[in-house]
Write a protein that holds these residues in place. Structure first.
Motif, PDB file in Angstrom:
ATOM      1  N   ALA C  89       0.835  -1.210   0.000  1.00 45.84           N
ATOM      2  CA  ALA C  89       0.000   0.000   0.000  1.00 45.84           C
ATOM      3  C   ALA C  89       0.864   1.251   0.000  1.00 45.84           C
ATOM      4  CB  ALA C  89      -0.928   0.001   1.215  1.00 45.84           C
ATOM      5  N   VAL C  90       1.845   1.278   0.903  1.00 41.48           N
ATOM      6  CA  VAL C  90       2.649   2.487   1.080  1.00 41.48           C
ATOM      7  C   VAL C  90       3.508   2.768  -0.153  1.00 41.48           C
ATOM      8  CG1 VAL C  90       4.627   3.354   2.357  1.00 41.48           C
ATOM      9  CG2 VAL C  90       2.666   2.462   3.583  1.00 41.48           C
ATOM     10  N   LEU C  91       4.014   1.707  -0.782  1.00 38.91           N
ATOM     11  CA  LEU C  91       4.917   1.939  -1.913  1.00 38.91           C
ATOM     12  C   LEU C  91       4.172   2.109  -3.228  1.00 38.91           C
ATOM     13  CD1 LEU C  91       7.766  -0.562  -1.065  1.00 38.91           C
ATOM     14  CD2 LEU C  91       7.818   1.918  -0.923  1.00 38.91           C
ATOM     15  N   TYR C  93       0.683   3.055  -3.755  1.00 38.12           N
ATOM     16  CA  TYR C  93      -0.368   4.047  -3.907  1.00 38.12           C
ATOM     17  C   TYR C  93      -0.036   5.342  -3.195  1.00 38.12           C
ATOM     18  CZ  TYR C  93      -2.936  -0.056  -5.382  1.00 38.12           C
ATOM     19  OH  TYR C  93      -3.314  -1.185  -6.025  1.00 38.12           O
ATOM     20  N   LEU C 154       9.637  -3.100   3.206  1.00 38.64           N
ATOM     21  CA  LEU C 154       9.869  -1.794   2.573  1.00 38.64           C
ATOM     22  C   LEU C 154      11.227  -1.775   1.890  1.00 38.64           C
ATOM     23  CD1 LEU C 154       8.751   1.222   4.782  1.00 38.64           C
ATOM     24  CD2 LEU C 154       7.668   0.256   2.773  1.00 38.64           C
ATOM     25  N   SER C 158      11.213  -1.598  -2.167  1.00 41.04           N
ATOM     26  CA  SER C 158      11.420  -0.254  -2.709  1.00 41.04           C
ATOM     27  C   SER C 158      12.028  -0.328  -4.102  1.00 41.04           C
ATOM     28  CB  SER C 158      12.312   0.564  -1.781  1.00 41.04           C
ATOM     29  OG  SER C 158      13.559  -0.069  -1.646  1.00 41.04           O
ATOM     30  N   ASP C 161       9.326  -2.624  -9.321  1.00 37.27           N
ATOM     31  CA  ASP C 161       8.712  -1.670 -10.247  1.00 37.27           C
ATOM     32  C   ASP C 161       7.219  -1.960 -10.339  1.00 37.27           C
ATOM     33  OD1 ASP C 161       7.945  -0.001 -12.233  1.00 37.27           O
ATOM     34  OD2 ASP C 161       9.651  -0.428 -13.536  1.00 37.27           O
ATOM     35  N   ARG C 163       4.986  -0.684 -11.953  1.00 34.82           N
ATOM     36  CA  ARG C 163       4.365  -0.607 -13.274  1.00 34.82           C
ATOM     37  C   ARG C 163       4.271  -1.991 -13.912  1.00 34.82           C
ATOM     38  NH1 ARG C 163       7.749   3.308 -16.449  1.00 34.82           N
ATOM     39  NH2 ARG C 163       9.246   1.870 -15.574  1.00 34.82           N
ATOM     40  N   LEU C 186       7.814 -12.333  -7.578  1.00 38.08           N
ATOM     41  CA  LEU C 186       8.946 -11.415  -7.483  1.00 38.08           C
ATOM     42  C   LEU C 186       9.218 -10.956  -6.061  1.00 38.08           C
ATOM     43  CD1 LEU C 186       8.278  -9.344 -10.714  1.00 38.08           C
ATOM     44  CD2 LEU C 186      10.094 -10.998 -10.320  1.00 38.08           C
ATOM     45  N   HIS C 266      19.264  -5.916   1.186  1.00 35.77           N
ATOM     46  CA  HIS C 266      20.675  -5.538   1.213  1.00 35.77           C
ATOM     47  C   HIS C 266      21.123  -5.109  -0.176  1.00 35.77           C
ATOM     48  CE1 HIS C 266      25.023  -5.990   1.450  1.00 35.77           C
ATOM     49  NE2 HIS C 266      24.880  -5.764   2.739  1.00 35.77           N
ATOM     50  N   ARG C 267      21.947  -4.077  -0.218  1.00 32.21           N
ATOM     51  CA  ARG C 267      22.455  -3.616  -1.513  1.00 32.21           C
ATOM     52  C   ARG C 267      23.955  -3.753  -1.584  1.00 32.21           C
ATOM     53  NH1 ARG C 267      18.416   1.446  -1.535  1.00 32.21           N
ATOM     54  NH2 ARG C 267      16.883   0.053  -0.658  1.00 32.21           N
TER      55      ARG C 267
END
Lengths: 296, 362, 268
Positions: C89-91, C93, C154, C158, C161, C163, C186, C266-267
């Protein structure tokens, strides 16, 4: 045609979809966290009689709390311990997290997971571990005794021992919070600062720290909140001279059964920690922290 | 019953204070390639998303083949779409990606196979069926996205800046290809882009958008040669803009005081003597002359200046001329004047009717 | 490399090493002692499995283990579900309620375990008239874990995508189909991460479980009870086992992340 018109009703506005997805969780938290917290606020103005709450409104519990010197001692001790542990953890965690994020290279994932992992064993079993090292029959004292030396007294049931225990329990939070913040930090900004003439320490305080301040604050909150509300570490490591506010609070729900007074103590505990969090949050300037309103 | 595949009827959409689509009406017929051209933030992508059903308009109607689909969700509209960044499903193979729309429609397995073979052949994707999107080149991903958009024979295909992330060479190639598919299939394409070259290369008709409005909707040649608004005149092609006040008005011709230089302009609508006007002339409609050249009557405007720089662009070059009033004009011409050098005196000449004159806004 | 940077590396590295020593020395010692006959001064070593045998034979511990697993599973299911929905929801809309929802989801971080435990105890008892049971303990733990699960979701989502969902919808997928065909395949690694973390947290939680379970034992509450009487052999064995399982889970997580199967936010 009919099915397509029916499906048109499924065309909800983004706002409605948002609420449909977010509300279950929000209501869950409201019902089982916020309402219970409000209920103990109400009960804190009642009184208890033989393990039952009696709805007679008064300020008695608060009067007892604030006029009995021992309660105030417990509260101050807990507050002091929490502040001290948070500060030590902060100063200790920054260089550690910085080192992992900047020099960890391809090992930094391993390094960071290794910091976080011990946290998940749970408070009691971790305290068991600490007692195995620091307790009266733990490795350190038994070792000293075996070599004919006196035990280290400050490790035996003292506030210091409790503080070390709390630090042991929650320092992974602080390191992880700062580390995650630094992961998203562009270290090249430091080069820019240095090229423009800033000394290393100056660059740190002008660039690195402000841009990672939110992560730092999150780490502080994650350490401070459980440290202030600690009851177990004080009980098992602190001994009789280190009784914490949380420990006394939990007594009200155990042996003594004075729930109304316990509720009042819970309210005080919550207010104190909220106030400290509020002070910390005031130091955050969203715009100057590089916050963009989006994750990543 | 339906003359048009797509009809937009006074579509309006606001986001807070921003009006992304302001009372937009448009008709697109079978076989047509229509470009929505505008700068970023002009509302063109919002309009495309309204057509697809991904946004609900505040008012107005969207009709596809005569049926009002305004309140239908996207999955009931049976349009195809090609997204910016392709948006292929990363966990599905090429074949699974392409056949996705048919599976969602519950098409029989035989038909899925048959259509998949058709789409892979059309877009020259044979042999790549089992690859994953991250194993494909940009151009291949682009063709997979097109195949997915076209496989279910949609009433129309929406394309949202599909070539924006390709490098220049590939983009040129794909422009031609996309146009070829459109002609072959006669499916109407609605093509959103901010790149005027793309719009001019591929489309039949261009709708130029700015601030949520259609500035001009016309066949591409007309948009290019006869812009009907100052925005279109400035946005499509490369133009010199000359602003000033009208000093005289005589039938179809008027005279403009442009920073001390008097030039002849076509009479603008809704402007009188003393009014401020903007006059646009495409760079390639101006020519350079040597001061010694004889005057040519059809090039009624001729202003003296100095050549400041020449920017070669292959067959053409941009000549930057600084006029005596200090302003610079850009003249695009063939590279046929090797004798002219920097700092040489030159004349810039053009026919008044080559440009368009509009009453200045405000 | 300049002297300053070398010094910084040296200090940072030393502090990190000492942190590991601080964190792992007790764990290593616990594991070592759990195999020793003499618990107080196990030098020189004399190995035994007696403590594990005692632990295994103890009916209460077995019951506690079962209850802890049940509690962990229940809480993890609840908070993975609400955290997944909330983070989507947060990410995905835009809404004017967005900031408020984020704050609500993060609220539990600001309340100590102890307070969650006692407030739920009193609320259930006085307001809802419910006795303490497994259900209320699951809920109490789930509330506490929701923030962590939410943050993990989150961080991971984040980079999703949204779309892609638009694409699926345009090509005819209804919302449920779209979630099952595109979103879920995904995002499951993020959900797994949230599930694992909340399971481990609830499994090992003491205070919330303690106040909401009445007489029902869990591993941490039994351990708490026995710790009051000093360090027993079966406590060492239990700590060694749980540490082993947790570290093993993290090792698996590390390998999954190392080889890019999942990232848990983690990035590199």
């Amino acid at each position: 045609m009919a099915t397509e018109i029916a499906s048109a009703r499924g065309q909800l506005s983004p706002e409605a979809r948002f609420l449909l997805l977010a509300l279950p969780g929000a209501l869950f938290v409201v019902t089982f966290l916020i309402l219970p917290m409000l209920s103990i606020l109400v009960f804190s103005f009642w009184r208890t009689e033989s393990y039952n709450l009696i709805p007679e409104w008064s300020l008695d519990n608060y009067v007892v709390l604030f006029t009995t010197p021992t309660y105030m001692t417990f509260l101050l001790r807990s507050l002091l311990t929490a502040v001290a542990v948070s500060m030590v953890a902060l100063i200790y965690s920054w260089p550690v997290a910085y080192f992992m994020a900047k020099y960890g290279g391809r090992y930094r994932l391993l390094l960071s997971l290794a910091v976080a992992a011990p946290f998940f064993t749970g408070v009691i079993l971790r305290i068991t571990g600490i007692q195995g090292i620091m307790g009266p029959v733990g490795l350190i004292n038994m070792g000293l005794m075996n070599f004919g030396l006196p035990p280290i007294s400050f490790l035996m049931y003292t506030p210091t021992a409790a503080a070390i225990g709390i630090a042991y329990l929650f320092i992974p939070f602080m390191v992880t919070a700062i580390y995650l913040s630094l992961l998203n930090f562009d270290f090249e900004l430091l080069e820019v600062a240095k090229i423009n003439g800033a000394k290393a320490w100056r660059a740190f305080f002008e660039v690195t720290l402000p841009l990672n301040w939110i992560g730092t604050i999150i780490g502080l909150v994650l350490v401070f909140v459980p440290a202030l509300g600690d009851s177990i570490t004080a009980r098992f490591l602190g001994g009789p001279n280190a009784a914490s506010f949380g420990q006394v609070l939990s007594l009200q729900f155990g042996e003594t059964g004075t729930w109304a007074l316990g509720s009042a103590m819970g309210v005080v505990l919550f207010l104190v920690s909220s106030f400290v969090i509020f002070l910390m949050w005031r130091s955050v300037n969203l715009r100057r922290s590089g916050f963009t309103g989006r994750e990543g | 019953m339906a003359d048009f595949v797509l009809e937009l009827d006074r579509v309006t959409k606001r986001f807070g204070d921003v009006t992304a689509a302001d009372d937009l009406s448009l008709q697109v017929a079978q076989g047509e390639f229509c470009a929505l051209l505008g700068p970023s933030g002009s509302g063109k992508t919002t309009l495309l998303r309204i057509i697809a059903g991904l946004e609900l308009p505040d008012s107005g109607r969207v009709l596809i083949n005569g049926q009002d689909v305004t309140r239908l969700p996207p999955y009931a509209r049976k349009v195809g779409m090609v997204f910016q960044n392709f948006l292929l499903f990363p966990h599905k193979t090429v074949a699974e990606n392409v056949v996705f729309p048919l599976r969602m429609q519950g098409a029989p397995r035989e038909r899925q196979k048959e259509r998949l073979a058709w789409a892979l052949k059309l877009l020259r994707l044979e042999g790549l069926e089992d690859r994953y999107p991250n194993q494909l080149s940009g151009g291949q991903q682009q063709r997979v996205a097109l195949a997915r958009g076209l496989i279910a024979r949609p009433a129309l295909l929406l394309l949202d800046e599909p070539l924006a992330n390709l490098d220049r060479e590939l983009r040129k190639e794909m422009e031609v290809e996309v146009r070829r598919y459109q002609v072959e299939l006669t499916t109407p394409f609605i093509y959103v882009t901010h790149n005027q070259e793309e719009a001019l290369t591929m489309s039949d008709r261009i709708a130029v958008m700015a601030k949520g409005r259609f500035e001009q909707v016309a066949p591409k040649l007309e948009v290019y040669t006869h812009p009907t608004s100052p925005f279109v005149a400035g946005f499509v092609g490369h133009s010199n803009k000359m602003s000033g006040r009208l000093t005289a008005l005589d039938g179809s011709r008027a005279r403009l005081d442009w920073q001390g230089v008097e030039i002849a302009v076509p009479s603008p609508a809704r402007a009188g003597v003393g009014d401020r006007v903007d006059y646009f002339v495409k760079c390639e409609h101006m020519v350079l002359r040597s001061p010694n050249d004889p005057p040519e009557p059809e090039l009624a405007n001729r202003v003296p200046g100095v050549l400041r720089d020449v920017i070669f662009k292959g067959p053409n070059a941009d000549y930057l001329a600084r006029l005596d009033n200090g302003v610079e004009l850009t003249v695009t011409d063939a590279v046929t004047m090797p004798s002219i050098r920097r700092d040489d005196p030159v004349h810039v000449a053009w026919a008044p009717e080559a440009g368009q004159c509009f009453a200045a806004a405000g | 490399m300049k002297a300053g940077e070398l010094l910084a590396r040296l200090i940072g590295g030393t502090l990190l090493l000492s942190l590991y020593l601080f964190l792992y020395a007790p764990i290593a010692y616990v594991i070592y002692v759990s195999f020793q006959k003499d618990l107080n001064w196990p030098f020189p070593p004399s190995w035994t499995l007696a403590h594990y045998a005692a632990l295994g034979a103890d009916q209460t511990y077995r019951e506690g283990l079962w209850n802890s697993i049940l509690l962990g599973l229940g809480s993890a299911v609840i908070c993975t579900a609400v955290a997944t929905m909330g983070s989507i929801a947060v990410l995905k809309y835009r809404s004017r309620w967005r900031a408020l929802m984020v704050v609500i989801f993060l609220c539990p971080l600001f309340v100590a375990d102890l307070l969650v435990g006692i407030s739920n105890l009193l609320f259930n008892r006085q307001v809802l008239n419910l006795p303490g049971n497994m259900g209320s303990a699951m809920i109490g733990n789930a509330v506490h874990c929701t923030s962590f699960a939410f943050l993990i979701m989150l961080a991971q989502l984040s980079r999703y995508d949204w779309r892609l969902d638009d694409a699926a919808m345009v090509f005819g997928a209804r919302p449920l189909r779209c979630f099952l065909e595109v979103t879920l395949p995904l995002i499951w690694p993020a959900m797994l991460g949230a599930f694992l973390v909340s399971f481990i947290l609830a499994f090992n939680n003491l205070e919330i479980s303690f106040y909401n379970l009445g007489a029902i034992p869990t591993l941490p509450t039994i351990a708490w009870g026995s710790l009051r009487f000093g360090l027993g052999g079966e406590l060492f064995a239990l700590a060694a086992l749980v540490n082993g399982v947790v570290l093993g889970a993290f090792a698996v997580m590390y390998l999954l992340m190392r080889y890019r199967v999942v990232s848990f936010g983690h990035r590199e």
